[in-house]
Design a protein around this motif. Structure first.
Motif, PDB file in Angstrom:
ATOM      1  N   GLN A  99      43.788  40.768  52.643  1.00 32.25           N
ATOM      2  CA  GLN A  99      44.553  40.555  53.869  1.00 32.25           C
ATOM      3  C   GLN A  99      45.778  41.451  53.917  1.00 32.25           C
ATOM      4  N   GLU A 100      46.178  41.806  55.135  1.00 30.13           N
ATOM      5  CA  GLU A 100      47.280  42.733  55.323  1.00 30.13           C
ATOM      6  C   GLU A 100      48.618  42.136  54.912  1.00 30.13           C
ATOM      7  N   SER A 101      48.688  40.834  54.842  1.00 34.41           N
ATOM      8  CA  SER A 101      49.949  40.177  54.506  1.00 34.41           C
ATOM      9  C   SER A 101      50.342  40.353  53.046  1.00 34.41           C
ATOM     10  N   GLY A 102      49.399  40.854  52.235  1.00 35.14           N
ATOM     11  CA  GLY A 102      49.714  41.093  50.834  1.00 35.14           C
ATOM     12  C   GLY A 102      49.541  39.858  49.976  1.00 35.14           C
ATOM     13  N   CYS A 103      50.430  39.706  49.005  1.00 35.61           N
ATOM     14  CA  CYS A 103      50.302  38.629  48.029  1.00 35.61           C
ATOM     15  C   CYS A 103      50.696  37.280  48.624  1.00 35.61           C
ATOM     16  N   PRO A 104      49.822  36.259  48.501  1.00 34.02           N
ATOM     17  CA  PRO A 104      50.189  34.904  48.947  1.00 34.02           C
ATOM     18  C   PRO A 104      51.377  34.390  48.149  1.00 34.02           C
ATOM     19  N   PRO A 105      52.209  33.549  48.742  1.00 33.78           N
ATOM     20  CA  PRO A 105      53.433  33.064  48.077  1.00 33.78           C
ATOM     21  C   PRO A 105      53.185  32.424  46.719  1.00 33.78           C
ATOM     22  N   GLU A 106      52.058  31.691  46.568  1.00 29.91           N
ATOM     23  CA  GLU A 106      51.823  30.985  45.309  1.00 29.91           C
ATOM     24  C   GLU A 106      51.539  31.920  44.131  1.00 29.91           C
ATOM     25  N   PHE A 107      51.215  33.197  44.430  1.00 31.09           N
ATOM     26  CA  PHE A 107      50.931  34.152  43.354  1.00 31.09           C
ATOM     27  C   PHE A 107      52.105  35.101  43.085  1.00 31.09           C
ATOM     28  N   LYS A 108      53.168  34.991  43.876  1.00 31.05           N
ATOM     29  CA  LYS A 108      54.271  35.935  43.777  1.00 31.05           C
ATOM     30  C   LYS A 108      54.912  35.959  42.393  1.00 31.05           C
ATOM     31  N   GLU A 109      55.250  34.799  41.874  1.00 33.69           N
ATOM     32  CA  GLU A 109      55.978  34.731  40.604  1.00 33.69           C
ATOM     33  C   GLU A 109      55.142  35.245  39.442  1.00 33.69           C
ATOM     34  N   VAL A 110      53.904  34.783  39.333  1.00 30.60           N
ATOM     35  CA  VAL A 110      53.072  35.180  38.205  1.00 30.60           C
ATOM     36  C   VAL A 110      52.682  36.655  38.316  1.00 30.60           C
ATOM     37  N   SER A 111      52.464  37.152  39.537  1.00 32.45           N
ATOM     38  CA  SER A 111      52.109  38.564  39.694  1.00 32.45           C
ATOM     39  C   SER A 111      53.284  39.456  39.301  1.00 32.45           C
ATOM     40  N   GLY A 112      54.517  39.007  39.624  1.00 32.71           N
ATOM     41  CA  GLY A 112      55.696  39.770  39.231  1.00 32.71           C
ATOM     42  C   GLY A 112      55.827  39.862  37.722  1.00 32.71           C
ATOM     43  N   ALA A 113      55.519  38.761  37.024  1.00 34.61           N
ATOM     44  CA  ALA A 113      55.595  38.748  35.561  1.00 34.61           C
ATOM     45  C   ALA A 113      54.531  39.656  34.951  1.00 34.61           C
ATOM     46  N   ILE A 114      53.337  39.652  35.542  1.00 35.79           N
ATOM     47  CA  ILE A 114      52.254  40.514  35.047  1.00 35.79           C
ATOM     48  C   ILE A 114      52.609  41.979  35.251  1.00 35.79           C
ATOM     49  N   LEU A 115      53.128  42.306  36.431  1.00 30.69           N
ATOM     50  CA  LEU A 115      53.493  43.691  36.720  1.00 30.69           C
ATOM     51  C   LEU A 115      54.587  44.189  35.783  1.00 30.69           C
ATOM     52  N   LYS A 116      55.498  43.311  35.425  1.00 30.35           N
ATOM     53  CA  LYS A 116      56.560  43.709  34.499  1.00 30.35           C
ATOM     54  C   LYS A 116      55.971  44.143  33.164  1.00 30.35           C
ATOM     55  N   LYS A 117      54.929  43.434  32.719  1.00 31.55           N
ATOM     56  CA  LYS A 117      54.307  43.764  31.434  1.00 31.55           C
ATOM     57  C   LYS A 117      53.418  45.005  31.526  1.00 31.55           C
ATOM     58  N   CYS A 118      53.047  45.398  32.749  1.00 27.46           N
ATOM     59  CA  CYS A 118      52.271  46.629  32.928  1.00 27.46           C
ATOM     60  C   CYS A 118      53.155  47.867  32.840  1.00 27.46           C
ATOM     61  N   GLY A 119      54.468  47.674  32.939  1.00 26.30           N
ATOM     62  CA  GLY A 119      55.404  48.765  32.707  1.00 26.30           C
ATOM     63  C   GLY A 119      55.311  49.927  33.669  1.00 26.30           C
TER      64      GLY A 119
END
Length: 302
Positions: A99-119
């Motif tokens: 969807q064009e809206s991007g990341c659903p709100p419920e996945f925002k926090e965990v996706s941010g933590a994962i992206l941080k570890k991807c460096g």
């Protein structure tokens, strides 16, 4: 090249190229040096006597190698920068959410933590995203948290090739057994090879890797679905023909490193290339790949 890749410039001239090297300027690029001793051998072919602006650029993923390449005060190291937070999110979300809206709100926090570890490493981001996008469905949130804990520190502080391979291994172990076998088979081909799709599928079939599918579905068609699944997992890279169709694939260097490591552990394939031979007199050779700069010979032993 990964984010940890480095690039150096050096005034140089080849001692073996005669008058040409002494009278003209040129640019030479040596890609992906892994060994400091190898650089010592390579640099013997060059001198600093050329005054025509010649340059030698080398790339590597290893910091100590980059430092050894800088042998004079005129040399410099360029460290490739990671993707910005915005670019990382854009790449990650585009692969998972349609969807064009991007990341659903419920996945925002965990996706941010994962992206941080991807460096900010593109290959790590797209690999993890492909793992979380299971077919047309996004994996449930609890599985995102399991993956987050499994990654550990990730590439936040340690951007070594070893840590990159560890992250890639999550995608391998998430594969069904038949796809694991098909992926390991790609270790039979030399680095940077353009592997023809039809040839590869028929080789899988000859090895009995391809399982019978539905009625009226040929083994080749089933093998083609295997190929497409590996593409969707970003474990192989597509090569397009002039009509825009995928007719071949390539394997990223880091993915190939993972494949070769796993193949060696499981005695899946024995590679002989004259530089890093894995042949052993103690075990049986199941598959043999003879690789050279000119050609590659593949043999299956029974």
């Amino acid at each position: 090249m990964e984010i940890s890749s480095l690039c150096w410039m050096k005034n140089c001239s080849s001692t073996n190229s005669g008058n040409f090297s002494r009278t003209r300027g040129y640019l030479i690029v040596i890609d992906d040096i892994w060994d400091e001793e190898l650089w010592i051998v390579i640099k013997c072919a060059f001198s600093s006597s050329n005054n025509f602006g010649s340059r030698l650029i080398t790339t590597t993923r290893i910091v100590s190698v980059s430092e050894s390449c800088c042998s004079s005060t005129n040399d410099s190291i360029y460290t490739m920068e990671p993707l910005s937070d915005d670019d990382s999110e854009r790449l990650f979300y585009k692969r998972i959410f349609s969807q064009e809206s991007g990341c659903p709100p419920e996945f925002k926090e965990v996706s941010g933590a994962i992206l941080k570890k991807c460096g900010g490493v593109p290959l790590a981001i797209i690999t993890i995203a492909s793992l979380l996008a299971s077919g047309q469905q996004v994996k449930p949130k609890n599985e995102w948290h399991v993956l987050l804990e499994s990654i550990g520190r990730g590439l936040t502080k340690n951007r070594s090739a070893k840590e990159m391979i560890r992250i890639l291994s999550f995608s391998y172990y998430d594969l069904p057994s038949h796809l694991k076998t098909c992926l390991l088979y790609l270790g039979m081909f030399p680095e940077d090879s353009e592997i023809m799709k039809h040839q590869l599928i028929w080789m899988w079939i000859a090895e009995s890797f391809v399982q019978c599918g539905k009625e009226n579905t040929s083994l080749f068609e089933v093998g083609e679905t295997y190929f497409n699944e590996l593409l969707n997992k970003s474990l192989i890279q597509p090569v397009y023909d002039r009509f825009g169709s995928v007719h071949a694939c390539r394997v990223h260097d880091s993915v190939l490193d993972l494949i070769c490591s796993l193949s060696s552990e499981e005695n899946f394939v024995t590679i002989v290339n004259g530089t890093n031979d894995t042949i052993s007199t103690e075990g049986n050779v199941r598959r043999l790949s003879l690789q050279s700069e000119v050609c590659c010979y593949i043999c299956t032993c029974y």
